[in-house]
Design a protein around this motif. Structure first.
Motif, PDB file in Angstrom:
ATOM      1  N   ILE A 119      45.976  43.938  10.218  1.00  0.00           N
ATOM      2  CA  ILE A 119      45.062  42.791  10.283  1.00  0.00           C
ATOM      3  C   ILE A 119      43.686  43.283   9.880  1.00  0.00           C
ATOM      4  CG2 ILE A 119      44.066  40.992  11.754  1.00  0.00           C
ATOM      5  CD1 ILE A 119      46.514  41.523  13.637  1.00  0.00           C
ATOM      6  N   LYS A 120      43.153  42.733   8.787  1.00  0.00           N
ATOM      7  CA  LYS A 120      41.830  43.127   8.317  1.00  0.00           C
ATOM      8  C   LYS A 120      40.827  42.029   8.658  1.00  0.00           C
ATOM      9  CE  LYS A 120      43.514  46.223   4.733  1.00  0.00           C
ATOM     10  NZ  LYS A 120      43.312  46.762   3.371  1.00  0.00           N
ATOM     11  N   THR A 121      39.596  42.436   8.970  1.00  0.00           N
ATOM     12  CA  THR A 121      38.574  41.505   9.434  1.00  0.00           C
ATOM     13  C   THR A 121      37.354  41.552   8.521  1.00  0.00           C
ATOM     14  OG1 THR A 121      37.351  43.048  10.839  1.00  0.00           O
ATOM     15  CG2 THR A 121      39.346  42.069  11.770  1.00  0.00           C
ATOM     16  N   PRO A 122      36.499  40.532   8.573  1.00  0.00           N
ATOM     17  CA  PRO A 122      35.288  40.538   7.732  1.00  0.00           C
ATOM     18  C   PRO A 122      34.359  41.702   8.029  1.00  0.00           C
ATOM     19  CG  PRO A 122      35.725  38.326   8.567  1.00  0.00           C
ATOM     20  CD  PRO A 122      36.660  39.258   9.291  1.00  0.00           C
ATOM     21  N   ASN A 123      34.415  42.260   9.263  1.00  0.00           N
ATOM     22  CA  ASN A 123      33.515  43.370   9.602  1.00  0.00           C
ATOM     23  C   ASN A 123      34.110  44.731   9.254  1.00  0.00           C
ATOM     24  OD1 ASN A 123      35.255  44.129  11.838  1.00  0.00           O
ATOM     25  ND2 ASN A 123      34.355  42.429  12.985  1.00  0.00           N
ATOM     26  N   LYS A 124      35.246  44.724   8.494  1.00  0.00           N
ATOM     27  CA  LYS A 124      35.887  45.944   7.958  1.00  0.00           C
ATOM     28  C   LYS A 124      36.706  46.716   8.989  1.00  0.00           C
ATOM     29  CE  LYS A 124      33.948  45.031   4.050  1.00  0.00           C
ATOM     30  NZ  LYS A 124      34.744  44.334   3.010  1.00  0.00           N
ATOM     31  N   SER A 125      36.871  46.183  10.200  1.00  0.00           N
ATOM     32  CA  SER A 125      37.775  46.838  11.132  1.00  0.00           C
ATOM     33  C   SER A 125      39.213  46.497  10.742  1.00  0.00           C
ATOM     34  CB  SER A 125      37.499  46.394  12.572  1.00  0.00           C
ATOM     35  OG  SER A 125      37.744  45.011  12.722  1.00  0.00           O
TER      36      SER A 125
END
Length: 325
Positions: free
Chosen positions: A176-182
């Motif tokens: 799962i990728k997030t907009p904050n790059k985590s």
């Protein structure tokens, strides 16, 4: 586009063969406008495509060396420049050739598209992903996914909060990728992910997940009953003390010997209300405790029950509520 590089090459191939959708054409245009290097790469790949002779029906046979010689003549760089360009673009050119080797390939790949679902109508939404994993989106959340694998991985992109029940498939990791790059890598089954501008929080209901950034060797492993936070210079795992972390999904709010001071922020989050405690009542609120469960009740009903139990007053004005003596 960055997260699915083969998706970019598919778009280029479909564009060159006249099969792009309106959305794909727009995505390609954004990529071309992003940098002169992108436009140069496209021009070279387009030249290779155009100089590859067509044969019977929709099938094509390719002579990459001959096509590159024509491309070389068209762009006329120095010999060393030719070698550099060839090294840089040969792999991408090979992908384009494979993608466009026959119309049948594009037809069978037509289902491998990026999809998007948003819970933007004030209601939670659930969906089953192509791998049979189940996702429940909280109000305001958004998920993007493709009907297939990316480098043998199952990748989704999440904005907002969602509850995941991931189908077991050890051969195809679920990320799962997030907009904050985590990045959240699934090692188990069910958990929530809440993304923010600068941080990501994960609470694991069962199984285990890994939280960190892509390629991060310091990522933390979270097991069932733990909460992890990444962002703002922090990365940690702790026991989860919030019984209501999926109340937005179940509709059940539980409080076990918790103070009114602790209860009200959870109500504010659940009902999307601004609930404040009058300054003169804050000390008393921190001492008043309750053990109580609410099931699919309105905010007014919940506050009324707490009022009868603890003896406070509340005044409501739209989405703003003030608790006082």
């Amino acid at each position: 586009m960055e997260q699915f590089d083969t998706y970019l090459h598919e778009i280029i191939a479909k564009n060159l063969s006249g099969q792009c959708t309106t959305a794909e054409t727009a995505a390609l245009q954004r990529w071309l406008e992003a940098s002169p290097e992108n436009r140069t790469e496209y021009a070279i790949l387009a030249k290779l495509w155009q100089d590859s002779p067509a044969v019977a029906g929709s099938q094509r046979q390719y002579n990459t060396a001959a096509a590159w010689q024509k491309t070389d003549a068209a762009i006329q760089p120095t010999p060393s420049r030719v070698r550099i360009l060839y090294t840089k673009y040969a792999a991408a050119a090979a992908i384009i050739m494979l993608l466009t080797a026959g119309a049948w390939w594009l037809e069978t790949r037509s289902t491998l598209k990026k999809h998007e679902l948003s819970a933007n109508d004030g209601k939670i939404k659930s969906l089953e992903l192509p791998d049979k994993s189940m996702v429940t989106l909280r109000q305001g959340a958004k998920i993007r996914y493709i009907n297939g694998y990316h480098h043998d991985q199952r990748i989704v992109e999440l904005e907002g909060e969602a509850f995941f029940e991931v189908a077991s498939d050890p051969g195809h990791p679920f990320l799962i990728k997030t907009p904050n790059k985590s990045v959240v890598e699934v090692l188990g089954t069910s958990f929530t992910v809440q993304t923010g501008k600068d941080s990501t929080a994960v609470i694991v209901a069962s199984g285990s997940v890994k939280l960190g950034t892509e390629g991060d060797t310091t990522a933390v492993i979270l097991n069932g009953g733990q909460r992890g936070v990444w962002g703002n210079g922090q990365l940690y795992a702790r026991d989860n003390s919030n019984l209501n972390f999926i109340a937005w999904k179940t509709g059940i709010l539980q409080f076990n010997d918790q103070s009114l001071f602790e209860i009200l922020p959870q109500l504010a989050d659940f009902y999307a209300k601004d609930i404040r405690i009058d300054e003169k009542y804050r000390e008393t609120a921190s001492q008043q405790k309750a053990t109580i469960t609410f099931r699919n009740q309105s905010c007014d009903d919940v506050l009324h029950e707490l009022q009868l139990l603890l003896g406070f007053h509340y005044q409501e004005n739209g989405d703003s509520i003030v608790i006082s003596q």
